[in-house]
Scaffold this active site. Structure first.
Site, short mmCIF file in Angstrom:
data_model
loop_
_atom_site.label_atom_id
_atom_site.label_comp_id
_atom_site.label_asym_id
_atom_site.label_seq_id
_atom_site.Cartn_x
_atom_site.Cartn_y
_atom_site.Cartn_z
N GLY A 53 26.03 1.68 -11.19
CA GLY A 53 26.79 0.45 -11.01
C GLY A 53 27.26 -0.07 -12.35
N GLN A 58 30.18 -6.28 -18.06
CA GLN A 58 29.55 -5.27 -18.92
C GLN A 58 30.56 -4.54 -19.80
OE1 GLN A 58 27.11 -3.56 -15.45
NE2 GLN A 58 25.83 -3.21 -17.26
N CYS A 116 19.28 -1.07 -17.26
CA CYS A 116 20.62 -1.65 -17.26
C CYS A 116 21.41 -1.05 -18.40
CB CYS A 116 20.52 -3.17 -17.41
SG CYS A 116 22.13 -4.00 -17.46
N LEU A 117 22.66 -0.72 -18.13
CA LEU A 117 23.53 -0.16 -19.16
C LEU A 117 23.80 -1.14 -20.28
CD1 LEU A 117 26.06 1.69 -16.82
CD2 LEU A 117 24.12 2.68 -18.07
N HIS A 158 21.70 -6.26 -8.31
CA HIS A 158 21.77 -6.12 -9.77
C HIS A 158 23.20 -6.39 -10.27
CE1 HIS A 158 20.40 -4.01 -13.58
NE2 HIS A 158 21.72 -3.98 -13.70
N GLU A 159 24.18 -5.77 -9.62
CA GLU A 159 25.58 -5.93 -10.07
C GLU A 159 26.10 -7.34 -9.80
OE1 GLU A 159 26.70 -3.76 -12.06
OE2 GLU A 159 25.05 -2.38 -11.59
N HIS A 162 25.09 -9.69 -12.42
CA HIS A 162 25.96 -9.62 -13.60
C HIS A 162 27.16 -10.57 -13.47
CE1 HIS A 162 24.30 -6.63 -16.24
NE2 HIS A 162 24.23 -5.71 -15.30
#
Length: 197
Positions: A53, A58, A116-117, A158-159, A162
């Site tokens: 994701g 991000q 997480c990225l 999670h997304e 963000h």
């Protein structure tokens, strides 16, 4: 055009854009060349990393847009059948969520490690609802309702976090916070790749 030229820079924790609420997009904006190009660049970035994701904040853009894809190859050889079953993790085809809203959470929850990225190199246990219902627009600005369970529900939560200026750090069990290296060294429930979610 090579895939490398489509890869976007993923910003890291500390960037203000990760802590602000993203703005919604109109159906007209979604159909614009700018947003359609962004979706394609985000798809290539997600696959290049690889991840499951990626939200627009991000990549430095405060827009309520995220791309999701949990490919079979991300699971095969990394998790046993039992681990996949416990996580309720199945392949999820590529799709886009715009202006998503979680309209229903299950009472039952599950706790697993997340990475997480935008928090490179670390992970921690996060408790999340096992299932959610999400309303959103798709990549063509069409209304969608998504009923998700297991790992897919976790990715969505999670997304969507963000898009509201939240990181998993805000929800984690702080005593479980670890580097990927130590996670792989010491944890019995390890996931050997840092791509989830």
């Amino acid at each position: 055009m090579s895939n490398l030229s489509l890869r976007l820079k993923i910003v890291q924790a500390g960037e203000p854009v990760l802590r602000q609420r993203a703005r919604p997009l109109s159906a007209e904006e979604i159909l614009s060349k700018e947003i359609q190009d962004l979706i394609e660049h985000m798809r290539e970035t997600l696959r290049d990393v690889p991840g499951v994701g990626l939200a627009a904040p991000q990549v430095g853009l405060p827009l309520q847009l995220a791309v999701i894809e949990d490919r079979q190859e991300y699971q095969t050889g990394k998790l046993s059948e039992e681990e996949l079953a416990v996580r309720e993790r199945v392949p999820i085809p590529f799709h886009v969520i715009v202006n998503p809203e979680i309209v229903e959470y299950s009472q039952d929850t599950a706790t697993f490690y997340e990475g997480c990225l935008s928090v490179t190199g670390f992970m921690a246990k996060v408790e999340r609802a096992r299932s959610v219902r999400v309303t959103c627009l798709d990549h063509r600005g069409q209304p969608q309702t998504i009923d998700a369970r297991g790992w897919y529900a976790r990715i969505l939560q999670h997304e969507i976090d963000h898009l509201h200026g939240r990181l998993y750090l805000d929800r984690m069990d702080s005593r479980s916070f670890t580097t990927f290296e130590n996670y792989n060294r010491y944890r019995d429930d390890r996931v050997v790749a840092p791509e989830a979610p």
